[in-house]
Write a protein that holds these residues in place. Structure first.
Motif, PDB file in Angstrom:
ATOM      1  N   GLY A   1      55.910 160.700 101.007  1.00  0.00           N
ATOM      2  CA  GLY A   1      56.101 160.028  99.997  1.00  0.00           C
ATOM      3  C   GLY A   1      54.735 159.566  99.215  1.00  0.00           C
ATOM      4  O   GLY A   1      53.825 159.243 100.412  1.00  0.00           O
ATOM      5  N   SER A   2      55.167 158.708  98.206  1.00  0.00           N
ATOM      6  CA  SER A   2      53.524 158.258  97.594  1.00  0.00           C
ATOM      7  C   SER A   2      53.313 156.730  98.160  1.00  0.00           C
ATOM      8  O   SER A   2      54.681 156.180  98.130  1.00  0.00           O
ATOM      9  N   ALA A   3      52.856 155.920  97.828  1.00  0.00           N
ATOM     10  CA  ALA A   3      52.198 154.579  98.093  1.00  0.00           C
ATOM     11  C   ALA A   3      53.067 153.670  96.507  1.00  0.00           C
ATOM     12  O   ALA A   3      53.515 154.094  96.071  1.00  0.00           O
ATOM     13  N   SER A   4      53.221 152.987  97.115  1.00  0.00           N
ATOM     14  CA  SER A   4      54.175 151.934  96.221  1.00  0.00           C
ATOM     15  C   SER A   4      53.082 150.926  96.378  1.00  0.00           C
ATOM     16  O   SER A   4      52.182 150.145  97.437  1.00  0.00           O
ATOM     17  N   ARG A   5      53.459 149.808  94.767  1.00  0.00           N
ATOM     18  CA  ARG A   5      52.772 148.548  94.785  1.00  0.00           C
ATOM     19  C   ARG A   5      53.695 147.600  95.734  1.00  0.00           C
ATOM     20  O   ARG A   5      53.153 146.491  95.828  1.00  0.00           O
ATOM     21  N   ASN A   6      54.908 147.973  95.716  1.00  0.00           N
ATOM     22  CA  ASN A   6      56.035 147.038  95.890  1.00  0.00           C
ATOM     23  C   ASN A   6      55.591 146.801  98.254  1.00  0.00           C
ATOM     24  O   ASN A   6      55.906 147.947  98.276  1.00  0.00           O
ATOM     25  N   SER A   7      55.397 145.416  98.347  1.00  0.00           N
ATOM     26  CA  SER A   7      54.905 145.062  99.512  1.00  0.00           C
ATOM     27  C   SER A   7      57.110 145.290 100.467  1.00  0.00           C
ATOM     28  O   SER A   7      56.159 145.855 101.839  1.00  0.00           O
ATOM     29  N   GLN A   8      58.149 145.368  99.926  1.00  0.00           N
ATOM     30  CA  GLN A   8      59.030 146.063 100.711  1.00  0.00           C
ATOM     31  C   GLN A   8      59.182 147.374 100.841  1.00  0.00           C
ATOM     32  O   GLN A   8      59.832 147.619 101.375  1.00  0.00           O
ATOM     33  N   ASN A   9      58.775 148.026 100.473  1.00  0.00           N
ATOM     34  CA  ASN A   9      58.936 148.988 100.468  1.00  0.00           C
ATOM     35  C   ASN A   9      58.051 149.610 101.660  1.00  0.00           C
ATOM     36  O   ASN A   9      57.689 151.019 102.233  1.00  0.00           O
ATOM     37  N   TYR A  10      57.204 149.062 102.433  1.00  0.00           N
ATOM     38  CA  TYR A  10      56.665 149.215 103.369  1.00  0.00           C
ATOM     39  C   TYR A  10      57.395 148.754 104.539  1.00  0.00           C
ATOM     40  O   TYR A  10      57.739 147.696 104.959  1.00  0.00           O
TER      41      TYR A  10
END
Length: 125
Positions: free
Chosen positions: A103-112
């Motif tokens: 996927g694409s990178a997220s700005r939300n740390s919870q998505n890592y």
């Protein structure tokens, strides 16, 4: 599983440059988007930059846009954050993270899903 280890932090004067590295173990690192975050004492972890799993799409926080560059070399299982024109307010503990498979990178740390231990960047004025 992906294990991440950051390196390249240090102490430098404002206006200087550093390149952070994020070495990953595990053959599936290339399948994940990667992000760089930073944190200072008493503050929440904030997004700095992100790159999608193929490396063709990047995203930056407004505060670093034009000064920082995120990249990755999937053949080497390594991600990078080139930081130029550093300012005292850039001083923080910098973390790399992997998440969002294919996927694409997220700005939300919870998505890592995976995080390194962090590398300290100190900028003197």
């Amino acid at each position: 599983q992906v294990h991440l280890v950051e390196s390249g932090g240090g102490l430098l004067q404002a206006g200087g440059s550093l390149r952070l590295s994020c070495a990953a173990s595990g053959r599936t690192f290339s399948f994940y988007a990667m992000g760089w975050f930073r944190q200072t004492p008493g503050k929440e972890r904030e997004f700095v930059a992100g790159i999608n799993w193929l490396g063709g799409i990047t995203d930056y926080a407004d505060s670093v846009k034009g000064r920082f560059t995120i990249s990755r070399d999937n053949a080497k299982n390594t991600g990078y954050l080139q930081m130029n024109s550093l300012k005292p307010e850039d001083a923080a503990l910098y973390y790399c993270a992997a998440g969002s498979r294919f996927g694409s990178a997220s700005r939300n740390s919870q998505n890592y899903d995976y995080w390194g231990q962090g590398t300290q960047v100190t900028v003197s004025s």
